[in-house]
Scaffold this motif. Structure first.
Motif, PDB file in Angstrom:
ATOM      1  N   LEU C 164       0.795  -1.075   0.038  1.00  0.00           N
ATOM      2  CA  LEU C 164       0.121  -0.201   0.225  1.00  0.00           C
ATOM      3  C   LEU C 164       0.750   1.532   0.356  1.00  0.00           C
ATOM      4  CD1 LEU C 164      -3.006   0.982   0.467  1.00  0.00           C
ATOM      5  CD2 LEU C 164      -2.823   1.095   2.851  1.00  0.00           C
ATOM      6  N   LEU C 165       2.177   1.060   0.871  1.00  0.00           N
ATOM      7  CA  LEU C 165       2.780   2.639   0.865  1.00  0.00           C
ATOM      8  C   LEU C 165       3.400   2.958   0.243  1.00  0.00           C
ATOM      9  CD1 LEU C 165       4.557   1.797   4.269  1.00  0.00           C
ATOM     10  CD2 LEU C 165       3.301   4.201   3.488  1.00  0.00           C
ATOM     11  N   GLY C 166       4.003   1.980  -1.291  1.00  0.00           N
ATOM     12  CA  GLY C 166       4.871   2.214  -2.280  1.00  0.00           C
ATOM     13  C   GLY C 166       4.193   2.009  -3.855  1.00  0.00           C
ATOM     14  N   ALA C 167       2.480   2.138  -3.454  1.00  0.00           N
ATOM     15  CA  ALA C 167       1.885   2.055  -4.644  1.00  0.00           C
ATOM     16  C   ALA C 167       1.143   3.734  -4.257  1.00  0.00           C
ATOM     17  CB  ALA C 167       0.418   0.930  -4.464  1.00  0.00           C
ATOM     18  N   MET C 168       1.099   3.493  -2.435  1.00  0.00           N
ATOM     19  CA  MET C 168       0.935   5.369  -2.645  1.00  0.00           C
ATOM     20  C   MET C 168       2.259   6.351  -3.037  1.00  0.00           C
ATOM     21  SD  MET C 168      -1.851   5.963   0.605  1.00  0.00           S
ATOM     22  CE  MET C 168      -1.987   7.555  -0.058  1.00  0.00           C
ATOM     23  N   ARG C 169       3.343   6.300  -2.878  1.00  0.00           N
ATOM     24  CA  ARG C 169       4.445   6.419  -3.294  1.00  0.00           C
ATOM     25  C   ARG C 169       4.176   7.093  -5.030  1.00  0.00           C
ATOM     26  NH1 ARG C 169       9.557   4.887   0.305  1.00  0.00           N
ATOM     27  NH2 ARG C 169       9.087   5.680   1.734  1.00  0.00           N
ATOM     28  N   ALA C 170       4.069   5.528  -5.635  1.00  0.00           N
ATOM     29  CA  ALA C 170       3.941   5.998  -7.159  1.00  0.00           C
ATOM     30  C   ALA C 170       2.996   6.656  -7.713  1.00  0.00           C
ATOM     31  CB  ALA C 170       3.921   4.148  -7.379  1.00  0.00           C
ATOM     32  N   GLY C 171       1.911   6.680  -6.979  1.00  0.00           N
ATOM     33  CA  GLY C 171       0.619   7.355  -7.350  1.00  0.00           C
ATOM     34  C   GLY C 171       1.198   9.071  -6.854  1.00  0.00           C
ATOM     35  N   ALA C 172       1.393   9.358  -5.998  1.00  0.00           N
ATOM     36  CA  ALA C 172       1.915  10.710  -5.469  1.00  0.00           C
ATOM     37  C   ALA C 172       2.641  11.034  -6.784  1.00  0.00           C
ATOM     38  CB  ALA C 172       2.155  10.967  -4.316  1.00  0.00           C
ATOM     39  N   GLN C 173       4.503  10.148  -7.001  1.00  0.00           N
ATOM     40  CA  GLN C 173       4.930  10.451  -8.083  1.00  0.00           C
ATOM     41  C   GLN C 173       4.607  10.937  -8.639  1.00  0.00           C
ATOM     42  OE1 GLN C 173       8.388   8.074  -6.641  1.00  0.00           O
ATOM     43  NE2 GLN C 173       9.180   7.769  -9.099  1.00  0.00           N
ATOM     44  N   PHE C 174       3.370   9.849  -9.782  1.00  0.00           N
ATOM     45  CA  PHE C 174       3.228   9.553 -11.197  1.00  0.00           C
ATOM     46  C   PHE C 174       2.319  11.032 -11.117  1.00  0.00           C
ATOM     47  CE2 PHE C 174       0.009   9.424 -14.043  1.00  0.00           C
ATOM     48  CZ  PHE C 174       0.733   8.871 -15.600  1.00  0.00           C
ATOM     49  N   SER C 227      11.977  13.725 -15.708  1.00  0.00           N
ATOM     50  CA  SER C 227      10.736  13.473 -14.799  1.00  0.00           C
ATOM     51  C   SER C 227       9.786  11.845 -15.236  1.00  0.00           C
ATOM     52  CB  SER C 227       9.814  14.951 -15.383  1.00  0.00           C
ATOM     53  OG  SER C 227       9.694  15.697 -16.460  1.00  0.00           O
ATOM     54  N   SER C 228      10.164  11.762 -16.730  1.00  0.00           N
ATOM     55  CA  SER C 228       9.528  10.703 -17.615  1.00  0.00           C
ATOM     56  C   SER C 228      10.589   9.597 -16.218  1.00  0.00           C
ATOM     57  CB  SER C 228       9.450  10.415 -19.093  1.00  0.00           C
ATOM     58  OG  SER C 228      11.277  10.672 -19.154  1.00  0.00           O
ATOM     59  N   THR C 229      12.087   9.414 -15.698  1.00  0.00           N
ATOM     60  CA  THR C 229      12.885   8.778 -15.258  1.00  0.00           C
ATOM     61  C   THR C 229      11.733   8.837 -13.315  1.00  0.00           C
ATOM     62  OG1 THR C 229      14.580   9.364 -16.127  1.00  0.00           O
ATOM     63  CG2 THR C 229      14.844   7.290 -14.423  1.00  0.00           C
ATOM     64  N   ALA C 230      11.358   9.644 -13.757  1.00  0.00           N
ATOM     65  CA  ALA C 230      10.556   9.503 -12.109  1.00  0.00           C
ATOM     66  C   ALA C 230       9.059   8.526 -11.923  1.00  0.00           C
ATOM     67  CB  ALA C 230      10.598  11.018 -11.812  1.00  0.00           C
ATOM     68  N   GLU C 231       8.225   9.538 -13.704  1.00  0.00           N
ATOM     69  CA  GLU C 231       7.567   8.086 -13.652  1.00  0.00           C
ATOM     70  C   GLU C 231       7.414   7.135 -13.964  1.00  0.00           C
ATOM     71  OE1 GLU C 231       4.153  11.446 -16.816  1.00  0.00           O
ATOM     72  OE2 GLU C 231       5.153   9.531 -17.534  1.00  0.00           O
ATOM     73  N   LEU C 232       8.823   6.310 -14.636  1.00  0.00           N
ATOM     74  CA  LEU C 232       8.691   5.250 -14.108  1.00  0.00           C
ATOM     75  C   LEU C 232       9.236   4.436 -12.940  1.00  0.00           C
ATOM     76  CD1 LEU C 232      10.617   5.528 -17.635  1.00  0.00           C
ATOM     77  CD2 LEU C 232       8.817   4.138 -17.563  1.00  0.00           C
ATOM     78  N   ASN C 233       9.437   5.216 -12.595  1.00  0.00           N
ATOM     79  CA  ASN C 233       9.567   4.539 -11.015  1.00  0.00           C
ATOM     80  C   ASN C 233      11.227   3.788 -10.973  1.00  0.00           C
ATOM     81  OD1 ASN C 233       7.513   5.326 -10.019  1.00  0.00           O
ATOM     82  ND2 ASN C 233       6.358   3.395 -10.542  1.00  0.00           N
ATOM     83  N   ARG C 234      12.213   5.048 -11.972  1.00  0.00           N
ATOM     84  CA  ARG C 234      13.096   3.745 -12.138  1.00  0.00           C
ATOM     85  C   ARG C 234      13.911   4.705 -10.799  1.00  0.00           C
ATOM     86  NH1 ARG C 234      15.633   0.737 -16.172  1.00  0.00           N
ATOM     87  NH2 ARG C 234      17.009   1.716 -16.350  1.00  0.00           N
ATOM     88  N   PRO C 235      15.518   4.399 -10.423  1.00  0.00           N
ATOM     89  CA  PRO C 235      16.479   4.406  -9.670  1.00  0.00           C
ATOM     90  C   PRO C 235      16.730   5.963 -10.695  1.00  0.00           C
ATOM     91  CG  PRO C 235      16.704   2.496  -9.606  1.00  0.00           C
ATOM     92  CD  PRO C 235      15.283   2.454 -10.496  1.00  0.00           C
ATOM     93  N   PRO C 236      16.914   7.163 -10.027  1.00  0.00           N
ATOM     94  CA  PRO C 236      16.963   7.450  -8.289  1.00  0.00           C
ATOM     95  C   PRO C 236      15.949   7.625  -8.226  1.00  0.00           C
ATOM     96  CG  PRO C 236      17.666   9.350  -9.417  1.00  0.00           C
ATOM     97  CD  PRO C 236      17.496   8.335 -10.597  1.00  0.00           C
ATOM     98  N   PHE C 237      15.115   7.636  -8.430  1.00  0.00           N
ATOM     99  CA  PHE C 237      13.287   7.778  -8.154  1.00  0.00           C
ATOM    100  C   PHE C 237      12.577   6.818  -8.101  1.00  0.00           C
ATOM    101  CE2 PHE C 237      14.606  11.554 -11.234  1.00  0.00           C
ATOM    102  CZ  PHE C 237      14.550  12.501 -10.389  1.00  0.00           C
ATOM    103  N   ASP C 238      13.348   5.134  -7.850  1.00  0.00           N
ATOM    104  CA  ASP C 238      12.435   4.518  -7.241  1.00  0.00           C
ATOM    105  C   ASP C 238      11.678   3.765  -5.666  1.00  0.00           C
ATOM    106  OD1 ASP C 238      14.724   3.994  -6.100  1.00  0.00           O
ATOM    107  OD2 ASP C 238      15.306   1.252  -6.798  1.00  0.00           O
ATOM    108  N   LEU C 239      11.765   5.012  -5.151  1.00  0.00           N
ATOM    109  CA  LEU C 239      11.067   5.364  -4.084  1.00  0.00           C
ATOM    110  C   LEU C 239       9.956   4.098  -3.589  1.00  0.00           C
ATOM    111  CD1 LEU C 239      11.614   8.373  -3.960  1.00  0.00           C
ATOM    112  CD2 LEU C 239      11.613   7.815  -1.132  1.00  0.00           C
ATOM    113  N   PRO C 240       8.431   3.621  -4.487  1.00  0.00           N
ATOM    114  CA  PRO C 240       7.598   3.412  -5.043  1.00  0.00           C
ATOM    115  C   PRO C 240       7.714   1.223  -4.588  1.00  0.00           C
ATOM    116  CG  PRO C 240       7.407   4.340  -6.890  1.00  0.00           C
ATOM    117  CD  PRO C 240       8.521   4.980  -6.502  1.00  0.00           C
ATOM    118  N   GLU C 241       9.486   1.169  -4.907  1.00  0.00           N
ATOM    119  CA  GLU C 241      10.043  -0.779  -4.909  1.00  0.00           C
ATOM    120  C   GLU C 241      11.121  -0.189  -4.125  1.00  0.00           C
ATOM    121  OE1 GLU C 241      10.566  -2.534  -8.727  1.00  0.00           O
ATOM    122  OE2 GLU C 241       9.681  -0.253  -9.487  1.00  0.00           O
ATOM    123  N   ALA C 242      11.223   0.840  -3.299  1.00  0.00           N
ATOM    124  CA  ALA C 242      12.618   0.749  -2.466  1.00  0.00           C
ATOM    125  C   ALA C 242      12.733  -0.332  -1.816  1.00  0.00           C
ATOM    126  CB  ALA C 242      12.584   1.767  -1.522  1.00  0.00           C
TER     127      ALA C 242
END
Lengths: 105, 192, 368
Positions: C164-174, C227-242
């Motif tokens: 749930l936390l990962g998904a919420m991070r992903a949503g907010a980030q997206f 910002s598209s690296t961040a949208e893709l949840n790729r490192p260094p923006f991979d907080l949703p699946e850290a």
């Protein structure tokens, strides 16, 4: 009556969606559910603008502009509603609209 | 009926069926998150309807704003305020009856009104502006008798005030730190 | 053939959906054939490309860390991805007892559908594009929403707090970074004067927007790539699946085939973001042209358009991998500060500057 979708068929569709949304607004207990039903209402209203624009005012596109406005208003409404739900949930631990009645005398 | 008209008709009825069933799910399903998924379905079907009506640009905006923005916000609201096991209590019988009567009453009145009114239809295949997006842009920023620049500016003010208002309302008054860390703690509280 | 290539008529756009529509009236079977080709081709392309990208990612990572990476299966480990795919398919498909089964099933489907929808409108060469929508740019950022809806569904339905936390991070980030991506796409839309991807490619006949749009183009490209690296949840923006904080983020509870759907969607989304960047900023399949230098341009035309597209996309993919294995992960507050206090103002100012440049025709080769 022909089955090819004409103005009447389209209006039936948007009206059915609107009345389903109306039912949801009246019966949902969860505030987020009420918000979703309101989105249904707004969506069918936008659709109505486009339907009339398509069938009755084709060379002009004022109906499409109105639909854009409705989408923008729906976005603003969802943002404020979500903020309110979070604030209400924080203080009352529920978003059931029948439980939020402290203003009742 | 030529093939183009036939596909148009089939797509219309197919989308109509899907969107009506999904709309019914939105208002009746007990698990609120599933209702959000059904709402996304209705809105995607709505974009399909706009494409059928030749408003591709509005369909794109519908997908972008509704599915990419509003549905995700609603899903967030669900995640912050309820948990997976939560099911909504059924509405009381009287409330349900009231809802059914008023929505069916509205439906019947509207349909009778549509049936008995003769709308001034435009010619069967009038010219559509070649580039709808361009034309909408002209309208939105045009002034004079056929421009919408004033409503456009008012909408932008509305959006700005909505964003600021949302931040003010949702901010945790007890915390001094940034409201984002407050938000993630909130979600943690609702998850456990 | 050669003569055909040297003139611009070689760049006649003919998408698969156009071919199907043309054939429909005379020969419905041919139209059905094109439709099947589009469907099967997209499916095969999706899985092969996913495996290739995973292999490349592992190899690049290994060489950045001074090791060799997969070396055992096939020549230099070429078949490693296939072996891994077979292993994943054999794994037990676990559905948690208390999960919301319907949504748990739907989540990976949402993700993969979003990916396929975005893939079909990428113009890979003049004749290698499935559909050419006139709202291409809007469409491609709209379907991203489906993908993140799939992630949110996965996180919610798993009934696991890390998910749930990962998904919420992903949503907010997206939703945060989506604004910046759209702003930088709008810059190119302004310069090219169209939302249709094939027209944007053709508007770069005198040169790619990244150098024709000089400062504005370069700034837009950097905003886009960050910002598209961040949208893709790729490192260094991979907080949703850290993995050090959230075990696996939104896909913690997924295994086997369903997990491979998420994995595949993630890698193909990286390809789509790179292909979009290549199309908008580096001219897509358009060869390197300088307006007026006809001899130079015709020499450049000798390289087939598909190769240009592949080369540019591969370059951006490599850029993303380079970033991934170089920078450490951000914290949530740093992530949000980067977007709202830096990228967003930069994006707005850049859009304003782009509008001014388009109005005053201050970019290179304004044409007519």
């Amino acid at each position: 009556m022909s089955f090819v979708p004409g103005l009447f068929h389209w209006l039936c569709l948007s009206t059915i969606l609107f009345s389903i949304g109306l039912y949801g607004v009246m019966t949902r207990r969860n505030a987020v559910g009420v918000l979703m039903s309101v989105e249904l209402l707004l969506n069918s209203a936008a659709m109505n603008f486009l339907i009339f624009n398509h069938f009755a005012a084709k060379p002009f596109i004022d109906g499409a502009v109105m639909a854009l406005f409705i989408i923008a208003v729906a976005a603003a409404e969802a943002v404020v509603a979500m903020a309110l739900f979070v604030a209400i949930f924080r203080s009352r631990k529920t978003v059931d609209v029948t439980q939020i009645d402290t203003l009742k005398g | 009926m030529n093939p183009a008209e036939l596909t148009h008709t089939i797509v219309f009825y197919g989308l109509a069926l899907v969107s009506i069933v999904a709309a019914l799910l939105v208002v009746t399903v007990k698990r609120i998150f599933r209702a959000a998924v059904a709402l996304a379905t209705v809105l995607v079907c709505g974009a399909g309807f706009y494409i059928l009506l030749d408003y591709d640009f509005i369909a794109g905006i519908q997908l972008l704003v509704y599915v990419g923005g509003i549905v995700i916000l609603i899903v967030f609201a669900v995640m912050l305020t309820s948990s997976l096991e939560d099911t909504e209590i059924r509405p009381s019988k009287s409330r349900k009856a009231l809802g059914i009567i008023s929505s069916l009453g509205f439906l019947a009145t509207a349909l009778i009104a549509f049936q008995s009114t003769s709308f001034p239809l435009s010619a069967p295949t009038p010219e559509q502006p070649s580039d709808v997006a361009l034309e909408i842009g002209r309208k939105l920023l045009g002034y004079g008798s056929d421009g919408y620049v004033l409503p456009f500016e008012i909408i932008s003010l509305l959006l700005l005030s909505a964003v600021i208002g949302a931040i003010v309302v949702a901010r945790n008054p007890l915390k001094k730190s940034s409201d984002l860390s407050g938000q993630s703690e909130q979600s943690d509280g609702s998850a456990t | 053939m050669l003569e055909n290539l040297l003139t611009h008529s070689a760049f006649e756009i003919l998408t698969l959906s156009d071919r199907a529509a043309q054939a429909l009236a005379e020969n419905p079977w041919e139209a059905a054939g094109y439709t099947l080709l589009a469907l099967g081709g997209t499916g095969a392309f999706l899985s092969l490309l996913g495996m290739a990208l995973i292999y490349v990612e592992r190899k690049v990572a290994a060489h950045f860390q001074c090791r060799l990476g997969p070396m055992r299966v096939g020549w230099h480990g070429m078949l490693q991805s296939i072996a891994d795919a077979l292993k994943l398919l054999q794994k037990e498909d676990i559905i948690p007892e208390k999960a919301d089964k319907l949504l748990f099933f739907l989540a990976p489907v949402f993700s993969i559908i979003a990916t396929v929808l975005a893939l079909i409108i990428i113009p890979m060469s003049p004749s290698l594009q499935v559909v050419d929508l006139n709202i291409g740019v809007i469409f491609i950022s709209a379907v991203g929403g489906f993908g993140v809806l799939g992630i949110l569904l996965a996180g919610w339905s798993s009934n696991n707090k890390w998910s749930l936390l990962g998904a919420m991070r992903a949503g907010a980030q997206f939703i945060s970074y989506e604004i910046s991506v759209t702003l930088s796409l709008l810059v190119i839309t302004l310069l090219a004067g169209s939302l249709q991807l094939s027209e944007i490619v053709q508007s770069q006949q005198d040169g790619w927007w990244i150098w024709r749009g000089h400062i504005v183009g370069v700034v837009a490209f950097f905003v886009f790539i960050i910002s598209s690296t961040a949208e893709l949840n790729r490192p260094p923006f991979d907080l949703p699946e850290a993995e050090s904080e959230l075990t696996g983020g939104f896909h913690t509870e997924y295994s086997g085939l369903r997990f491979s759907f998420f994995f595949l969607a993630e890698f193909i989304n990286m390809f789509i973001a790179s292909a979009l960047g290549a199309t908008l900023f580096f001219g897509g399949w358009m060869p390197f042209h300088i307006g007026g230098f006809e001899t130079f341009n015709s020499i450049m035309d000798l390289i087939p358009p598909g190769l240009w597209f592949a080369g540019k996309t591969a370059f951006i993919v490599f850029l993303m991998m380079w970033v991934r294995w170089t920078f450490p992960r951000l914290r949530v507050d740093q992530l949000m500060r980067l977007e709202w206090k830096f990228l967003l103002p930069v994006g707005f100012i850049n859009l304003f500057a782009a509008a001014t440049i388009v109005l005053t025709k201050l970019y290179f080769f304004p044409g007519q």
